[in-house]
Design a protein around this motif. Structure first.
Motif, mmCIF file in Angstrom:
data_model
loop_
_atom_site.group_PDB
_atom_site.id
_atom_site.type_symbol
_atom_site.label_atom_id
_atom_site.label_comp_id
_atom_site.label_asym_id
_atom_site.label_seq_id
_atom_site.Cartn_x
_atom_site.Cartn_y
_atom_site.Cartn_z
ATOM 1 N N ASN A 45 -0.468 -3.013 -10.654
ATOM 2 C CA ASN A 45 -1.867 -2.621 -10.421
ATOM 3 C C ASN A 45 -2.031 -1.616 -9.301
ATOM 4 O O ASN A 45 -3.144 -1.186 -9.014
ATOM 5 C CB ASN A 45 -2.686 -3.866 -10.054
ATOM 6 N N ILE A 46 -0.972 -1.326 -8.606
ATOM 7 C CA ILE A 46 -1.091 -0.470 -7.422
ATOM 8 C C ILE A 46 -0.401 0.877 -7.637
ATOM 9 O O ILE A 46 -0.975 1.929 -7.371
ATOM 10 C CB ILE A 46 -0.474 -1.195 -6.195
ATOM 11 N N ALA A 47 0.822 0.810 -8.148
ATOM 12 C CA ALA A 47 1.606 2.043 -8.274
ATOM 13 C C ALA A 47 1.142 2.876 -9.473
ATOM 14 O O ALA A 47 0.479 2.367 -10.380
ATOM 15 C CB ALA A 47 3.076 1.694 -8.413
ATOM 16 N N GLN A 48 1.542 4.140 -9.465
ATOM 17 C CA GLN A 48 1.199 5.000 -10.601
ATOM 18 C C GLN A 48 2.069 4.601 -11.790
ATOM 19 O O GLN A 48 1.611 4.539 -12.920
ATOM 20 C CB GLN A 48 1.478 6.455 -10.190
ATOM 21 N N TYR B 66 3.102 1.962 -1.828
ATOM 22 C CA TYR B 66 3.461 2.336 -3.194
ATOM 23 C C TYR B 66 2.269 2.783 -4.029
ATOM 24 O O TYR B 66 2.411 3.077 -5.208
ATOM 25 C CB TYR B 66 4.198 1.168 -3.875
ATOM 26 N N ARG B 67 1.082 2.816 -3.400
ATOM 27 C CA ARG B 67 -0.115 3.184 -4.163
ATOM 28 C C ARG B 67 0.031 4.586 -4.768
ATOM 29 O O ARG B 67 0.383 5.530 -4.092
ATOM 30 C CB ARG B 67 -1.370 3.093 -3.286
ATOM 31 N N ASP B 68 -0.207 4.652 -6.086
ATOM 32 C CA ASP B 68 -0.147 5.914 -6.832
ATOM 33 C C ASP B 68 1.216 6.614 -6.783
ATOM 34 O O ASP B 68 1.306 7.821 -6.916
ATOM 35 C CB ASP B 68 -1.251 6.881 -6.354
ATOM 36 N N GLU C 33 0.816 -1.224 0.000
ATOM 37 C CA GLU C 33 0.000 0.000 0.000
ATOM 38 C C GLU C 33 0.848 1.273 0.000
ATOM 39 O O GLU C 33 0.427 2.327 -0.469
ATOM 40 C CB GLU C 33 -0.951 0.010 1.198
#
Ligand code: FAD
Ligand code: FES
Lengths: 106, 337
Positions: free
Chosen positions: B175-178, B152-154, B150
């Motif tokens: 699928n999580i990071a930008q 690394y989200r965006d 989490e």
């Protein structure tokens, strides 16, 4: 006799001679010659701590198998001239080569 | 964090030898808590060679390393040991009454009467790429494992490496990071073929950036990581904006903090008395690959034997008023607490 040149981490060079009829690999020879090599896995191509860079004679070595390439792929400092010493059998292929020790110290 | 645990024996290292020590201690009604820096139990067996068969465990003509670990876990279940995984033991502090306070990297504190070091080859630590300033950014954008995806989200993430974990995390973080970039020294991957295929597909679809035949060269930023410089085989430089860099080049064992506890160390191993595998410091024992004595063999079998003798000796610190009489498990059974 097989003769090869070993360059240590501090760049000191030494020529070593190995009888042709021993059933050893290069990692074992280096350890027996008192080089500081961790060799955690004992020669199973599982730890990559016997990493050497082949400075001369790369072309005369047998190609690396998948297990060796897999392990080399995980090393941050491996190059196209990198090999695992434990995967190199002592025979004529090693004659005249020059390797630099790159793996971790024990 | 700041957890307080109290037990009879604190075992540093959850390799096969540390695990079996729980059984031997349990037979003598001594409770154990194990700490390991790895996120899983099993030591070298689970970390280096889980799928390899072992041939020299008595009673098993052949057993896979991970299966042996699973069986050991089953065998010690009745004694319900505590586990602290993913934390490194940093400090041992002797208390006035002779007992010990064991402190981990995440500030878990374990109070115990006896310390058993079953640390094997030492702590498994990440192999670090040779780039300047790397240490400066550790915890400020650079990390060597993914603990909480989490985070690394965006965000913009650069991963480096060519093994399975580099492939797996690239796929997961896509699928999580930008933005995810995977940098790899070679031009093919030899990790699991379907992971490699997935990574190539994701790159084709534009979901990740794949930079092959290149390596990490430089990083910089102000207080947190901002840029990662890559250098290709043809010496071209590429500069990426990055919030996080995750180099994944596997783990390598290092003696680590064990070397700083005042124990007699000979060539990265702890010298012990073969009568009971005690060290030069009272109430601290060392068993398994981490110890050394004349004739030492680094085998699982030897570590098991050492664990049994250690427990007989440790008993006097846990139950100072009781006398120990030896009994076979065939007579005594496996009685829990
Ligand atoms: C490829 C390979 C094949 C092998 N084959 C065999 C075989 O066939 N038969 C055999 O008998 N042996 C074999 N061995 C050797 C065997 O694996 C070891 O003897 C055994 O693992 C030693 O167990 P241990 O519990 O002492 O240490 P380890 O398995 O090394 O476990 C020690 C644990 O302690 C942890 N640790 C260390 N320091 C700290 C700290 N400060 N804080 C927290 N945790 C710490 C480490 O993370 C590690 O998990 C093999 C080894 C390898 C590498
Ligand atoms: S000794 Fe482990 S890979 Fe060569």
């Amino acid at each position: 006799m097989i003769k090869l040149t070993v360059v240590d981490r501090d760049d000191t060079e030494q020529e070593i001679e190995i009888p042709t009829d021993i059933n050893l690999n290069l990692m074992e020879v280096l350890k027996a010659s008192e080089y500081n090599i961790l060799a955690t896995c004992g020669g199973m191509a599982l730890c990559a701590t016997c990493h050497v860079q082949v400075l001369e004679g790369l072309e005369q070595l047998t190609d690396a198998q998948d297990a060796e390439l897999d392990m080399l792929d995980t090393l941050p400092d491996a190059g196209t001239d990198s090999r695992l010493a434990c995967q190199l059998k002592v025979n004529e292929q090693l004659n005249g080569i020059k390797v630099k020790i790159r793996g971790e110290e024990a | 964090m700041n957890t307080q645990i109290s037990t009879d024996i604190c075992i540093i290292g959850a390799g096969p030898v540390g695990l079996f020590a729980v059984f031997e201690a349990g037979l003598l009604k001594m409770r154990c808590h194990l700490v390991d820096v790895l996120p899983q139990v099993g030591g070298q067996l689970s970390e280096i060679y889980p799928q390899k068969p072992i041939y020299d465990i008595p009673g098993y003509p052949e057993i896979k390393a991970q299966e042996l670990v699973d069986n050991l876990m089953e065998q010690i279940k009745p004694f319900d040991p505590g586990f602290t995984l993913g934390e490194r033991v940093e400090r041992l502090t002797k208390q006035e009454d002779g007992s010990y306070q064991v402190m981990t990297s995440d500030k878990t504190s374990i109070h115990c009467k006896v310390v058993v070091i079953a640390g094997g080859l030492g702590c498994f630590e990440p192999r670090k790429p040779d780039i300047e300033n790397l240490q400066l950014f550790e915890g400020k954008g650079v990390s060597y494992m993914v603990k909480d995806p989490e985070l690394y989200r965006d965000r913009k993430v650069v991963l480096a490496g060519g093994g399975d974990s580099a492939l797996d995390w690239t796929i997961f973080l896509a699928n999580i990071a930008q933005e995810v970039t995977l940098v790899h020294r070679g031009d093919t991957f030899r990790g699991a073929p379907d992971s490699a295929e997935k990574v190539f597909k994701l790159a084709e679809m534009g979901k990740i950036n794949l930079v092959l035949s290149a390596h990490l060269n430089k990083i910089n930023g102000d207080t947190h990581l901002e840029k990662v410089h890559l250098l290709s085989k043809t010496k071209e430089e590429k500069i990426l904006d990055a919030d996080y860099l995750i180099p994944l080049f596997g783990l390598s064992p290092k003696l680590g903090p064990i070397g700083e506890w005042g124990l007699n160390i000979e060539k990265s191993a702890i010298a012990v008395n073969t009568e009971d595998y005690s060290t030069n410091v009272e109430r601290i024992y060392a068993i398994g690959d981490i110890n050394t004595y004349p004739g030492k063999l680094k085998l699982i079998l030897s570590g098991f034997h050492e664990a049994a003798l250690m427990c007989q000796s440790a008993f006097k610190y846990v139950y100072p008023d009781q006398k120990l009489s030896f009994k076979y498990t065939t007579v005594y059974g496996v009685n829990t607490f």
